[in-house]
Design a protein around this motif. Structure first.
Motif, PDB file in Angstrom:
ATOM      1  N   ALA A 243      57.953  10.913  10.078  1.00  8.43           N
ATOM      2  CA  ALA A 243      57.723   9.132   9.944  1.00  8.43           C
ATOM      3  C   ALA A 243      58.200   9.009   8.439  1.00  8.43           C
ATOM      4  CB  ALA A 243      56.288   8.920  10.341  1.00  8.43           C
ATOM      5  N   GLY A 244      57.553   9.897   7.710  1.00  8.96           N
ATOM      6  CA  GLY A 244      57.698   9.646   6.124  1.00  8.96           C
ATOM      7  C   GLY A 244      59.412   9.688   5.853  1.00  8.96           C
ATOM      8  N   VAL A 245      60.123  10.573   6.598  1.00  9.33           N
ATOM      9  CA  VAL A 245      61.425  10.595   6.333  1.00  9.33           C
ATOM     10  C   VAL A 245      62.386   9.316   6.802  1.00  9.33           C
ATOM     11  CG1 VAL A 245      63.682  11.734   7.113  1.00  9.33           C
ATOM     12  CG2 VAL A 245      61.813  13.060   6.346  1.00  9.33           C
ATOM     13  N   ALA A 246      61.815   8.772   8.064  1.00  8.32           N
ATOM     14  CA  ALA A 246      62.433   7.434   8.600  1.00  8.32           C
ATOM     15  C   ALA A 246      61.982   6.428   7.646  1.00  8.32           C
ATOM     16  CB  ALA A 246      61.603   7.352   9.802  1.00  8.32           C
ATOM     17  N   PHE A 247      61.089   6.367   7.107  1.00 10.70           N
ATOM     18  CA  PHE A 247      60.836   5.183   5.968  1.00 10.70           C
ATOM     19  C   PHE A 247      61.594   5.407   4.831  1.00 10.70           C
ATOM     20  CE2 PHE A 247      57.920   3.669   2.500  1.00 10.70           C
ATOM     21  CZ  PHE A 247      57.809   2.615   2.779  1.00 10.70           C
ATOM     22  N   LEU A 248      61.834   6.461   4.240  1.00 10.20           N
ATOM     23  CA  LEU A 248      62.827   6.638   3.272  1.00 10.20           C
ATOM     24  C   LEU A 248      64.068   6.152   3.310  1.00 10.20           C
ATOM     25  CD1 LEU A 248      61.508  10.179   1.722  1.00 10.20           C
ATOM     26  CD2 LEU A 248      61.019   7.896   1.049  1.00 10.20           C
ATOM     27  N   VAL A 249      64.574   6.730   4.665  1.00 10.74           N
ATOM     28  CA  VAL A 249      66.022   6.363   5.206  1.00 10.74           C
ATOM     29  C   VAL A 249      66.083   4.820   5.200  1.00 10.74           C
ATOM     30  CG1 VAL A 249      67.643   6.373   6.768  1.00 10.74           C
ATOM     31  CG2 VAL A 249      66.483   8.277   6.225  1.00 10.74           C
ATOM     32  N   ALA A 250      65.203   4.084   5.792  1.00 11.38           N
ATOM     33  CA  ALA A 250      65.128   2.717   6.100  1.00 11.38           C
ATOM     34  C   ALA A 250      65.126   1.969   4.453  1.00 11.38           C
ATOM     35  CB  ALA A 250      63.623   2.163   6.586  1.00 11.38           C
TER      36      ALA A 250
END
Length: 843
Positions: free
Chosen positions: A223-230
């Motif tokens: 979830a943290g990775v997804a947030f960073l990508v966004a």
């Protein structure tokens, strides 16, 4: 180990959240934590082994810091002339505007204070690397990688909070030096720097999610990775997004190679992990699609690649300073002498880190540094295939370095602190299982006991020296000199002398900077105490593309009676900086009203159209309509799509038709359509051509058709508010209220997203209604404008309109609101009394 981990985390996250550590004071504050961490790591190694060894990458960083420090050491001018004649020439001529010779001692660096700060940075990077390697040697790479991942999450979260709150200042108090679009305000102001940092964090997070024994639940890390990508995508950095895509592909390749080398092993678990990471990346892309604005996608699709030419622009710098460079940290003040692009722009970096190293360190040291770092940090030596965590972290490093070939962020301390933490963690993890030979320097017993204390002492001394000699940096010094100049009464001898003292000190600290002699020239010109020419000579030496200096030189020459030379300087000024067209046009019209002479201030060809446009406006303002028309015609001849000249020419023809002064109405109609067609071709997304056609239709008695056409066009243009205002003006000429009511409703719906914009639109509509004789609707709109934006001017406008309409009670109310804003004055009290008397008289 906990204190060591905490110190590394404080340095990494603290530098990122403190505006990337770009300010000298922040670096001087953060660096001591890195030195304490390194001293603690060395002390613990000494206690365990009885000796101390330094990793090769740390040794390289320390060696570069030492060389950088040497660049800042003052040398006898005779020796400097033999070692670096180009550098010596800059120092020798630095104080010529004062009529003084250069200093007897000068450094290789052309910004010794900035170079001292760079020495502090590189030594602190070595310290973070050493501390991270020590942690990794005991606990593995996960703690150091997790620090970078969490730091990136913190930066992304703070950036999103700023965007949600609509903040224009970082943390509510720091105003960036450049205007930033929404969602770009945060700790890392530059979108390319932000994207690079988040790329490193995202790949670090992928490694943590891929670990055999993850340090946190995989779904949470994903979830943290997804947030960073966004947040990465919405930063609108083209280089950052491309680098992230390349990083994901490289990581997939490394994991495939690793799996092939290890055989069957744990392949059963890999599909689920791949699905997890795939979901994280897709989730980040989906969030970016939801959160991205039209401006975000416009920036991503922008095809402007001008900054890639900076590498070519840096070649002359390298040719003149090949061996010892210009000094680390000196590029910002030195580069204006070599800049080729027009405009009033400051380039702090080359946007390519090998080129940056070459021009600042010189070719021998830079090439050696690049080769040695490439060898020392090769994938095999860092164990890039040792684990999935190592593969991901190493990919993150590669991604940052690749992006820095076009989007330089390695000059930002926060990025290098994070890189040092990741690289140190990989190095220590590799050394834990397979100590490397020949890649470390070991200190003997006695020296080992002193090394931690010595490292801490040297680091703290360097931090203090950087704070003392490196602050203010050249950017802060420019701001300080500007404030001093603005506050100085140049007619006062004491104040003028104080300004000169500040300029002398600034020019000794930054001898290559062209801004300081430009301020000196301004002060000399305005104070008329000395000639401005020596100052202008120096500023043009150090900044060849310097439109503002040429504008001032035009004023100096005009004062001396050299009118034609002054006009020529105006031409150079607007050629080098198009934003100077306004003041240059005003000044040119003061110098001459002769068309032939004025053309001397106009650049050749199509590039001269903006100056002709401005001169035409100034001629019209001076009451010379004939000259204005001739200048407009010349602008159109040079640039058929010239906006202002075409609009003025079309409006003049429409006015002639309305007044009946056009001898050939058919010809005038054809000319109007020709202007509209040319504008439509030049500005296909604009509504200006439709406005011209609508005005023409109104003159021909077809106001309803004009309003209908413009209404249809306003639904398709980007600048919808301007189009709707034009539609209201056309609708006001249509009999009845149906069309103007509809047009007014659409305008208010488009503008009332903010109070000030809504008030402006309501005031505009109120004036239109009042001109139509609809005082009731006008008062309602004036009242709305005042309530949306309750300023003194808005309430006063309502009072005036109410008084004209005979609504004296409403005028009294509005005037009382004015009194609340400015305080009751005798004039205001008298007017309120008059309006009250009219109310009583009406009864």
């Amino acid at each position: 180990m906990r204190p060591l981990v905490a110190l590394v985390a404080l340095a990494v996250a603290g530098s990122a959240l403190a505006l990337g550590g770009v300010h000298v004071r922040v670096v001087a504050l953060i660096a001591p934590f890195a030195f304490v961490a390194a001293a603690l790591a060395l002390r613990r190694e000494q206690e365990r082994k009885g000796s101390i060894s330094l990793a090769l990458p740390a040794i390289l960083a320390i060696a570069l810091a030492a060389y950088t420090l040497l660049q800042a050491v003052p040398l006898p001018m005779g020796l400097l002339e033999r070692l670096a004649p180009g550098n010596a020439d800059v120092w020798t001529r630095a104080l010529l505007p004062f009529g003084e010779a250069g200093p007897r001692f000068a450094s290789l660096s052309l910004d010794p204070g900035g170079t001292l700060v760079e020495a502090l940075k590189w030594s602190s990077y070595a310290a973070i690397f050493t501390a991270s390697a020590a942690v990794s040697a005991r606990r593995g790479a996960a703690p150091g990688v997790a620090i970078v991942f969490l730091s990136a999450l913190a930066v992304a979260l703070v950036t999103v909070v700023h965007g949600l709150a609509g903040m224009t200042k970082v943390y509510g108090f720091y105003t960036p030096s450049v205007s930033l679009p929404p969602w770009h305000v945060g700790p890392l102001i530059n979108p390319n720097t932000l994207a690079g940092y988040l790329n490193l964090g995202a790949l670090a997070g992928m490694g943590l999610a891929l670990m055999h024994d993850p340090v946190a639940p995989r779904w949470l890390v994903a979830a943290g990775v997804a947030f960073l990508v966004a947040v990465d995508v919405t930063s609108a950095s083209r280089g950052g997004v491309i680098a992230l895509i390349l990083g994901v592909l490289l990581l997939a390749l490394l994991l495939r190679v690793r799996a092939a080398r290890r055989g069957g092993g744990s392949r059963a678990a890999e599909p689920s992990l791949r699905w997890l990471l795939g979901a994280a990346l897709l989730g980040g892309a989906a969030l970016a699609l939801l959160g991205g604005t039209r401006d975000t996608w416009f920036e991503l699709y922008d095809k402007n690649l001008d900054k890639l030419q900076m590498v070519r622009w840096a070649l002359p710098v390298l040719r003149e300073h090949p061996l010892f460079g210009i000094g680390r940290g000196a590029f910002e003040s030195v580069f204006p002498a070599y800049r080729e692009s027009p405009g009033h722009v400051v380039f702090a970096y080359v946007e390519n880190f090998p080129a940056q190293w070459l021009v600042e360190w010189g070719a021998p040291v830079a090439l050696a540094a690049l080769a040695l770092f490439a060898w020392a940090l090769a994938p095999a030596r860092l164990g890039a295939l040792r684990s999935r965590l190592a593969a991901s972290a190493y990919t993150g490093v590669v991604v940052v370095l690749v992006q820095n070939l076009a989007d330089l962020s390695l000059e930002i301390p926060a990025v290098c602190f994070a890189l040092a933490a990741v690289l140190g963690s990989l190095w220590g993890d590799r050394a834990r299982s397979r100590p490397s030979r020949g890649l470390a320097a070991k200190a003997p017993g006695k020296l080992a006991r002193l090394t931690p204390a010595l490292a801490l002492f040297v680091g703290l001394t360097l931090a203090a020296a950087s704070l003392w000699f490196g602050h203010p940096d050249v950017g802060a010094e420019r701001d300080a000199i500007h404030r001093t100049y603005e506050a100085t009464n140049v007619a006062d001898p004491a104040a003028y002398a104080a300004l000169e003292g500040s300029l002398r000190a600034a020019m000794r600290r930054h001898p290559a900077e062209p801004y300081f002699p430009l301020i000196g020239a301004l002060a000399a010109y305005q104070g008329q105490r000395e000639s401005a020419l020596p100052w202008l000579q120096r500023t043009l030496e150090r900044g060849h593309v310097n439109g503002r200096a040429h504008l001032l030189l035009a004023q100096v020459l005009a004062r001396r009676g050299a009118r034609r030379q002054a006009l020529l300087e105006l031409r150079i000024a607007v050629t080098q900086e198009s934003a100077l067209v306004g003041p240059a046009g005003v000044f040119a019209m003061r110098l001459s009203k002769d068309e032939g002479e004025l053309l001397g201030a106009v650049p050749e060809g199509k590039a001269g159209a903006p100056m002709l446009d401005e001169l035409a406006v100034q001629a019209r303002n001076a009451g010379n309509a004939a000259l204005s028309a001739r200048l407009d015609a010349e602008a159109i001849a040079r640039n058929p799509g010239a906006h202002g000249p075409r609009v003025r020419a079309a409006d003049a023809l429409i006015d002639a038709l309305a007044k009946g002064t056009c001898d050939d109405r058919a010809r005038c109609a054809r000319d109007i359509e020709a202007h509209a067609t040319a504008l439509e071709a030049a500005f296909p997304a604009d509504f200006v051509a439709d406005r011209i056609r609508a005005r023409h239709l109104v003159v021909e008695g077809k106001s309803e058709e004009a309003e209908s056409r413009l209404a249809a066009r306003c639904a398709r243009v980007k600048e919808r508010v301007g189009c709707l205002r034009a539609r209201v003006e056309i609708a006001s000429s249509v009999p009845g209220v149906a069309r103007i009511d509809a047009a007014s409703k659409d305008l208010l719906a488009a503008t009332c997203l903010s109070a000030s914009a809504c008030a402006e639109a309501a005031g505009f509509l109120a004036r239109i209604r009042e001109n139509r004789g609809d005082s009731g609707s006008a008062l309602t709109l004036y009242d709305r404008a005042a309530r949306e934006e309750p300023t003194e001017a808005r309430w006063l406008a309502l009072a005036d309109a109410a008084s004209r309409a005979g609504a004296h009670a409403q005028a009294v109310m509005a005037l009382e609101r004015v009194a609340q804003k400015r305080g009751m004055t005798e004039e205001l009290r008298k007017r309120i009394a008059e309006e009250r008397a009219r109310v009583l008289g009406a009864h």
